[in-house]
Motif scaffolding. Sequence first.
Motif, PDB file in Angstrom:
ATOM      1  N   ALA A   1       0.831  -1.213   0.000  1.00  0.00           N
ATOM      2  CA  ALA A   1       0.000   0.000   0.000  1.00  0.00           C
ATOM      3  C   ALA A   1       0.861   1.257   0.000  1.00  0.00           C
ATOM      4  O   ALA A   1       1.941   1.283   0.582  1.00  0.00           O
ATOM      5  N   GLU A   2       0.347   2.296  -0.633  1.00  0.00           N
ATOM      6  CA  GLU A   2       1.025   3.582  -0.676  1.00  0.00           C
ATOM      7  C   GLU A   2       0.194   4.622   0.077  1.00  0.00           C
ATOM      8  O   GLU A   2      -1.016   4.733  -0.150  1.00  0.00           O
ATOM      9  N   PRO A   3       0.812   5.385   0.968  1.00  0.00           N
ATOM     10  CA  PRO A   3       0.075   6.388   1.747  1.00  0.00           C
ATOM     11  C   PRO A   3      -0.728   7.367   0.900  1.00  0.00           C
ATOM     12  O   PRO A   3      -1.833   7.744   1.276  1.00  0.00           O
ATOM     13  N   ALA A   4      -0.203   7.774  -0.252  1.00  0.00           N
ATOM     14  CA  ALA A   4      -0.920   8.746  -1.083  1.00  0.00           C
ATOM     15  C   ALA A   4      -2.252   8.181  -1.577  1.00  0.00           C
ATOM     16  O   ALA A   4      -3.259   8.891  -1.618  1.00  0.00           O
ATOM     17  N   GLN A   5      -2.284   6.908  -1.938  1.00  0.00           N
ATOM     18  CA  GLN A   5      -3.511   6.290  -2.415  1.00  0.00           C
ATOM     19  C   GLN A   5      -4.522   6.128  -1.275  1.00  0.00           C
ATOM     20  O   GLN A   5      -5.719   6.308  -1.468  1.00  0.00           O
ATOM     21  N   ILE A   6      -4.029   5.807  -0.098  1.00  0.00           N
ATOM     22  CA  ILE A   6      -4.921   5.677   1.052  1.00  0.00           C
ATOM     23  C   ILE A   6      -5.485   7.040   1.427  1.00  0.00           C
ATOM     24  O   ILE A   6      -6.672   7.186   1.706  1.00  0.00           O
ATOM     25  N   ARG A   7      -4.636   8.053   1.410  1.00  0.00           N
ATOM     26  CA  ARG A   7      -5.091   9.420   1.696  1.00  0.00           C
ATOM     27  C   ARG A   7      -6.188   9.827   0.713  1.00  0.00           C
ATOM     28  O   ARG A   7      -7.199  10.412   1.099  1.00  0.00           O
ATOM     29  N   ALA A   8      -6.002   9.497  -0.556  1.00  0.00           N
ATOM     30  CA  ALA A   8      -7.010   9.837  -1.567  1.00  0.00           C
ATOM     31  C   ALA A   8      -8.321   9.108  -1.288  1.00  0.00           C
ATOM     32  O   ALA A   8      -9.400   9.691  -1.408  1.00  0.00           O
ATOM     33  N   ALA A   9      -8.237   7.841  -0.883  1.00  0.00           N
ATOM     34  CA  ALA A   9      -9.451   7.067  -0.589  1.00  0.00           C
ATOM     35  C   ALA A   9     -10.178   7.633   0.629  1.00  0.00           C
ATOM     36  O   ALA A   9     -11.416   7.641   0.674  1.00  0.00           O
ATOM     37  N   LEU A  10      -9.443   8.122   1.591  1.00  0.00           N
ATOM     38  CA  LEU A  10     -10.057   8.601   2.830  1.00  0.00           C
ATOM     39  C   LEU A  10     -10.707   9.967   2.689  1.00  0.00           C
ATOM     40  O   LEU A  10     -11.474  10.372   3.563  1.00  0.00           O
ATOM     41  N   ARG A  11     -10.446  10.667   1.625  1.00  0.00           N
ATOM     42  CA  ARG A  11     -11.087  11.976   1.471  1.00  0.00           C
ATOM     43  C   ARG A  11     -12.593  11.836   1.311  1.00  0.00           C
ATOM     44  O   ARG A  11     -13.337  12.794   1.464  1.00  0.00           O
ATOM     45  N   PHE A  12     -13.061  10.612   1.005  1.00  0.00           N
ATOM     46  CA  PHE A  12     -14.498  10.362   0.856  1.00  0.00           C
ATOM     47  C   PHE A  12     -15.155   9.919   2.161  1.00  0.00           C
ATOM     48  O   PHE A  12     -16.367   9.766   2.212  1.00  0.00           O
TER      49      PHE A  12
END
Length: 196
Positions: A96-107
Amino acid sequence: MRVLVLAGFLGSGKTTVALQVARAARAAGLRVALIVNERGEAGVDNQLAAALGFDVRELLGGCICCTLVAELAPALESLAATRRPDLVIVEPSGIAEPAQIRAALRFARVPGMELLSATIVDAQRIAELMEVLSPLLAKQLANADLAIVCKADIASAAEAEAARRIAGEHAAASATYVIDARKPLEADLRTALLGR
């Protein structure tokens, strides 16, 4: 609610750090929950955390930054509504990459959610892994708020210092910490992770 994402390649020490942080949070009087993501169909890390008395949610059979991305925000929303934790520690799979998780959590519809990410690296293996997995590890470090060199308790002082240097080179905008699993988290790292 603070959400702490602990990224890092397989075997880097994510579970060890997650449990250290969870214990420190509990000692500070915070309510803690964990979301554990494993690519397989059965979790091991979640069983250890649950045995230690922590509220654990599992996301199995894929990675939360790609195949299970749609499940992460609802899991956080459910925790916020039912358990109301002060801190949720998210331990994703090793790719997992933090940037992708951060993007998912914006929702995620969680009022007052504060997101922090840390990338965990193994003091003894980072140099070797950077040769083979450089793009993944470099992205994990570059997109994290903090870098944590784990396993200083079993690494030599030279290995720990080399790991700090390597992590720092790839996480230039982040603070880099070295931890020893046998000792409590240092005050400045505890404050950075817990926000108090």
